[in-house]
Design a protein around this motif. Structure first.
Motif, mmCIF file in Angstrom:
data_model
loop_
_atom_site.group_PDB
_atom_site.id
_atom_site.type_symbol
_atom_site.label_atom_id
_atom_site.label_comp_id
_atom_site.label_asym_id
_atom_site.label_seq_id
_atom_site.Cartn_x
_atom_site.Cartn_y
_atom_site.Cartn_z
ATOM 1 N N PHE A 1 0.833 -1.202 0.000
ATOM 2 C CA PHE A 1 0.000 0.000 0.000
ATOM 3 C C PHE A 1 0.874 1.262 0.000
ATOM 4 O O PHE A 1 0.638 2.202 -0.772
ATOM 5 N N ILE A 2 1.906 1.267 0.841
ATOM 6 C CA ILE A 2 2.803 2.420 0.920
ATOM 7 C C ILE A 2 3.538 2.635 -0.405
ATOM 8 O O ILE A 2 3.738 3.770 -0.855
ATOM 9 N N ILE A 3 3.934 1.520 -1.036
ATOM 10 C CA ILE A 3 4.656 1.612 -2.307
ATOM 11 C C ILE A 3 3.782 2.210 -3.401
ATOM 12 O O ILE A 3 4.251 3.000 -4.232
ATOM 13 N N THR A 4 2.499 1.859 -3.410
ATOM 14 C CA THR A 4 1.618 2.307 -4.488
ATOM 15 C C THR A 4 0.983 3.668 -4.231
ATOM 16 O O THR A 4 0.462 4.273 -5.167
ATOM 17 N N VAL A 5 1.015 4.163 -2.989
ATOM 18 C CA VAL A 5 0.378 5.458 -2.684
ATOM 19 C C VAL A 5 0.892 6.595 -3.564
ATOM 20 O O VAL A 5 0.084 7.380 -4.090
ATOM 21 N N PRO A 6 2.215 6.749 -3.763
ATOM 22 C CA PRO A 6 2.674 7.861 -4.608
ATOM 23 C C PRO A 6 2.129 7.819 -6.031
ATOM 24 O O PRO A 6 2.059 8.851 -6.695
ATOM 25 N N PHE A 7 1.749 6.629 -6.485
ATOM 26 C CA PHE A 7 1.275 6.493 -7.854
ATOM 27 C C PHE A 7 -0.224 6.746 -7.981
ATOM 28 O O PHE A 7 -0.795 6.577 -9.051
ATOM 29 N N TRP A 8 -0.849 7.145 -6.882
ATOM 30 C CA TRP A 8 -2.238 7.564 -6.956
ATOM 31 C C TRP A 8 -2.349 8.957 -7.555
ATOM 32 O O TRP A 8 -3.413 9.346 -8.031
ATOM 33 N N SER A 9 -1.254 9.715 -7.513
ATOM 34 C CA SER A 9 -1.270 11.051 -8.106
ATOM 35 C C SER A 9 -1.250 10.938 -9.629
ATOM 36 O O SER A 9 -0.897 9.900 -10.192
ATOM 37 N N GLY A 10 -1.598 12.015 -10.284
ATOM 38 C CA GLY A 10 -1.652 11.999 -11.736
ATOM 39 C C GLY A 10 -0.296 11.794 -12.377
ATOM 40 O O GLY A 10 0.744 12.171 -11.821
ATOM 41 N N TYR A 11 -0.300 11.187 -13.566
ATOM 42 C CA TYR A 11 0.945 10.918 -14.288
ATOM 43 C C TYR A 11 1.674 12.219 -14.618
ATOM 44 O O TYR A 11 2.888 12.334 -14.450
ATOM 45 N N LEU A 12 0.935 13.225 -15.059
ATOM 46 C CA LEU A 12 1.542 14.516 -15.376
ATOM 47 C C LEU A 12 2.156 15.163 -14.138
ATOM 48 O O LEU A 12 3.219 15.796 -14.223
ATOM 49 N N LEU A 13 1.492 15.006 -13.005
ATOM 50 C CA LEU A 13 2.007 15.592 -11.764
ATOM 51 C C LEU A 13 3.351 14.990 -11.395
ATOM 52 O O LEU A 13 4.277 15.700 -10.963
ATOM 53 N N ARG A 14 3.505 13.671 -11.573
ATOM 54 C CA ARG A 14 4.784 13.029 -11.267
ATOM 55 C C ARG A 14 5.883 13.506 -12.215
ATOM 56 O O ARG A 14 7.025 13.711 -11.803
ATOM 57 N N ILE A 15 5.549 13.684 -13.482
ATOM 58 C CA ILE A 15 6.547 14.170 -14.445
ATOM 59 C C ILE A 15 6.972 15.597 -14.101
ATOM 60 O O ILE A 15 8.163 15.923 -14.097
ATOM 61 N N LEU A 16 5.982 16.430 -13.806
ATOM 62 C CA LEU A 16 6.302 17.820 -13.458
ATOM 63 C C LEU A 16 7.091 17.901 -12.156
ATOM 64 O O LEU A 16 7.907 18.821 -11.970
ATOM 65 N N SER A 17 6.859 16.960 -11.257
ATOM 66 C CA SER A 17 7.639 16.929 -10.015
ATOM 67 C C SER A 17 9.111 16.679 -10.310
ATOM 68 O O SER A 17 9.998 17.317 -9.724
ATOM 69 N N TRP A 18 9.375 15.759 -11.232
ATOM 70 C CA TRP A 18 10.766 15.507 -11.614
ATOM 71 C C TRP A 18 11.360 16.699 -12.355
ATOM 72 O O TRP A 18 12.566 16.955 -12.283
#
Length: 299
Positions: A118-135
């Motif tokens: 559950f902890i591993i997958t929680v960050p991937f609940w955010s949008g795909y674009l949001l993760r890219i923009l975070s990087w």
């Protein structure tokens, strides 16, 4: 005639009354629906690839010109080679980083394995674009990483090589697909017979030898599944290269998107898509055969 027809339908009727037949009858509607959704677009794309664009109209005369351009034009050939390099690199980097995580959860997670997943997958609940923009924020010229290195005195000025290149694309994609690699690896490790490891330890094998002779070969199906799950979709990713790749990180999917969008050349875009699909399938098959051969060598 009615009697002959009834006799011909009798085996079918008997089959549908079995558990297997009932199962197929149950999944038939969604299976047919899914196949239509999968096969239909592929047929349309393949058909378009043999046509040509005449300004705003499609010339449906059969031609191989689109494939000639897709396979011989230097720009498309270079983009395809770069895309294959990026996708294979991302797949192996992701699996190498995901394997220890999956191993830890499987062997040391105890009764909290579900919580760890559950902890591993929680960050991937955010949008795909949001993760890219975070990087993009992390790797930017004045991003988190550069500011941290400046604060620690490691560098004298911000590094411009962290973003808008192939490395940034690899890092972003590896993070974006990490969970999809961890889960099949975890399932494969869960199926591993622990008694084999205990027997090897009793016979004097060390941790490294146990891993190479038992754990790695027996979890190879999970490794292959994780590689395919990561590698195949990353070839078709055009959002990540566009946002963090810059001109040095453009991939074949960006060229396909341009042909279907601004250029309005669907036949060439379709030929690029089909060529990429076929070549990626061949590369994936070669990797599977290579890993299968490695599994036999390890045994």
């Amino acid at each position: 005639m009615p009697a002959e027809r009834a006799a011909g339908l009798a085996p079918v009727t008997r089959f549908l009354r079995t558990e297997t037949g009932k199962g197929w009858l149950t999944i038939s509607p969604p299976l047919i629906y899914a196949m239509l959704l999968l096969i239909g677009p592929i047929i349309v794309i393949v058909a378009n690839s043999f046509w040509s664009q005449d300004y705003l109209t499609i010339d449906r005369t059969f031609t191989l010109e689109n494939y000639r351009a897709a396979l011989t034009e230097p720009i498309y050939r270079d983009l395809l080679m770069r895309s294959l390099f990026v996708s294979v690199t991302v797949a192996f980097v992701t699996v190498i980083l995901a394997y220890p995580v999956a191993w830890f959860v499987s062997f040391h997670g105890g009764r909290y394995k579900g919580l760890w997943l559950f902890i591993i997958t929680v960050p991937f609940w955010s949008g795909y674009l949001l993760r890219i923009l975070s990087w993009k924020v992390i790797l930017g010229y004045k991003g988190v990483l550069n500011e941290t290195l400046l604060y620690l005195g490691v560098i004298a000025e911000p590094l411009s090589s962290l973003i808008y290149n192939v490395n940034a694309v690899v890092i972003t994609l590896a993070h974006s697909w990490a969970a999809f690699a961890i889960l099949p690896l975890f399932v494969s490790l869960e199926k591993l017979d622990r008694s084999l490891l205990e027997a090897a330890a009793d016979l004097g094998d060390g941790p490294v030898r146990r891993f190479l002779r038992i754990t790695l070969p027996l979890t190879m199906p999970g490794i292959i599944a994780a590689l395919m799950i990561v590698m195949i979709p990353t070839v078709g990713d055009y959002v990540t290269p566009k946002l963090v790749g810059g001109k040095d990180g453009v991939m074949i999917a960006n060229a396909i998107q341009v042909q279907f969008g601004k250029a309005s050349n669907w036949p060439l875009g379709a030929a690029l898509a089909v060529s990429t699909m076929v070549i990626v399938s061949m590369v994936a098959g070669a990797i599977v055969l290579l890993l299968a051969g490695l599994k036999r060598l390890l045994k």
